[in-house]
Design an enzyme around this catalytic site. Structure first.
Site, mmCIF file in Angstrom:
data_model
loop_
_atom_site.group_PDB
_atom_site.id
_atom_site.type_symbol
_atom_site.label_atom_id
_atom_site.label_comp_id
_atom_site.label_asym_id
_atom_site.label_seq_id
_atom_site.Cartn_x
_atom_site.Cartn_y
_atom_site.Cartn_z
ATOM 1 N N GLU A 41 0.877 -1.138 -0.054
ATOM 2 C CA GLU A 41 0.109 0.160 0.156
ATOM 3 C C GLU A 41 0.925 1.480 -0.059
ATOM 4 O OE1 GLU A 41 -3.556 2.132 2.471
ATOM 5 O OE2 GLU A 41 -2.737 0.141 3.402
ATOM 6 N N LYS A 107 -9.078 3.400 -2.363
ATOM 7 C CA LYS A 107 -9.481 2.777 -1.128
ATOM 8 C C LYS A 107 -10.871 3.345 -0.639
ATOM 9 C CE LYS A 107 -7.430 1.772 3.413
ATOM 10 N NZ LYS A 107 -6.174 1.965 4.276
ATOM 11 N N CYS A 141 -5.895 -2.706 1.605
ATOM 12 C CA CYS A 141 -5.959 -2.995 3.335
ATOM 13 C C CYS A 141 -7.170 -3.274 3.765
ATOM 14 C CB CYS A 141 -5.065 -1.692 3.800
ATOM 15 S SG CYS A 141 -4.386 -2.322 5.288
#
Length: 258
Positions: A41, A107, A141
């Protein structure tokens, strides 16, 4: 398709150094037979950027990552901050071996103040694209910790979910327990690729892993140190798993609000 997951610690704010390291890792992964390399990430810039987030996003490291993919003829999943229409996102990109961007993902589930102070949440649970005969979904994530996200990807035909990650202590149990469960419950490969070491106040847990659709790890990195791990992705294994364990078909979606 063989893939490689690269566990590494970014150099904070130093795009040139991070690109040089990505270049070398891509060269090595390609030489070892991988068709796709997955970086952690926010690898291009580091993760905890504060006031530097937007300036680093505007430095446009993506174009140089595309050059690396084309030079080594290997696909990349790589990310960093990205600005779009005035907002700043935690982004990941799937880049083909010819340097073309095949998928762009922001994200969607922001984790704590570290994400909310830096980024705007994306508006899609995932995105899916085809590469080397494999249908690939992107998440970042925290996104993969929500079973709904993985189920959406699987229903869109994803066979491999690539998850660039910067998981920190005390959440090492996510690697050991939750990621194998996500792979099993939707019969999908999951490549969970970490930062390691320390950045700002965070101690990253390492232990990157690639998990098969039956929930068994195919490759694992240690909790500390840089590592490049490999696994073979076979869509036929996904199809057989879903036939034997038809959760996607048997789920009564009409019983749920969403």
């Amino acid at each position: 398709m063989q893939i490689a997951a690269w566990q590494a610690l970014s150099t904070h704010g130093d795009i040139a150094t991070n690109l040089a390291r990505l270049d070398e890792s891509a060269r090595r992964a390609a030489a070892e037979g991988a068709a796709l390399l997955i970086a952690p990430e926010m690898f291009l810039t580091g993760y905890v950027l504060g006031d530097d987030t937007r300036p680093l996003a505007q430095a446009a490291p993506l174009e140089r990552a595309r050059e690396i993919a084309a030079r080594h003829a290997i696909g990349l999943v790589v990310g960093g901050p990205e600005t779009d229409a005035g907002a700043c996102y935690n982004a990941a990109h799937l880049i083909g071996a010819d340097g073309q961007v095949l998928a762009r993902y922001h994200k969607a589930h922001l984790f704590g103040d570290v994400d909310r102070d830096q980024f705007t949440a994306g508006d899609r649970a995932t995105c899916v694209a085809d590469y080397h005969g494999v249908r690939i979904a992107l998440m970042i994530c925290y996104d993969v910790e929500f079973p709904e996200s993985v189920r959406v990807a699987a229903r869109q035909g994803a066979e491999l979910i690539c998850v660039p990650t910067a998981q920190m202590q005390p959440f090492a149990h996510v690697n050991r327990r939750l990621i194998p469960t996500r792979a099993w419950e939707s019969q999908v490969y999951v490549a969970y690729t970490h930062q390691h070491g320390r950045e700002a106040a965070f101690d990253y847990v390492g232990h990157s892993l690639i998990v098969a659709p039956n929930g068994e790890p195919l490759a694992e990195a240690p909790s500390a140190g840089e590592a490049l791990i490999h696994a073979e992705i076979d869509p036929a294994v996904v199809a057989a798993g879903r036939a034997a364990n038809p959760y996607l078909d048997d789920l009564r979606r009409e019983l749920f609000i969403s």
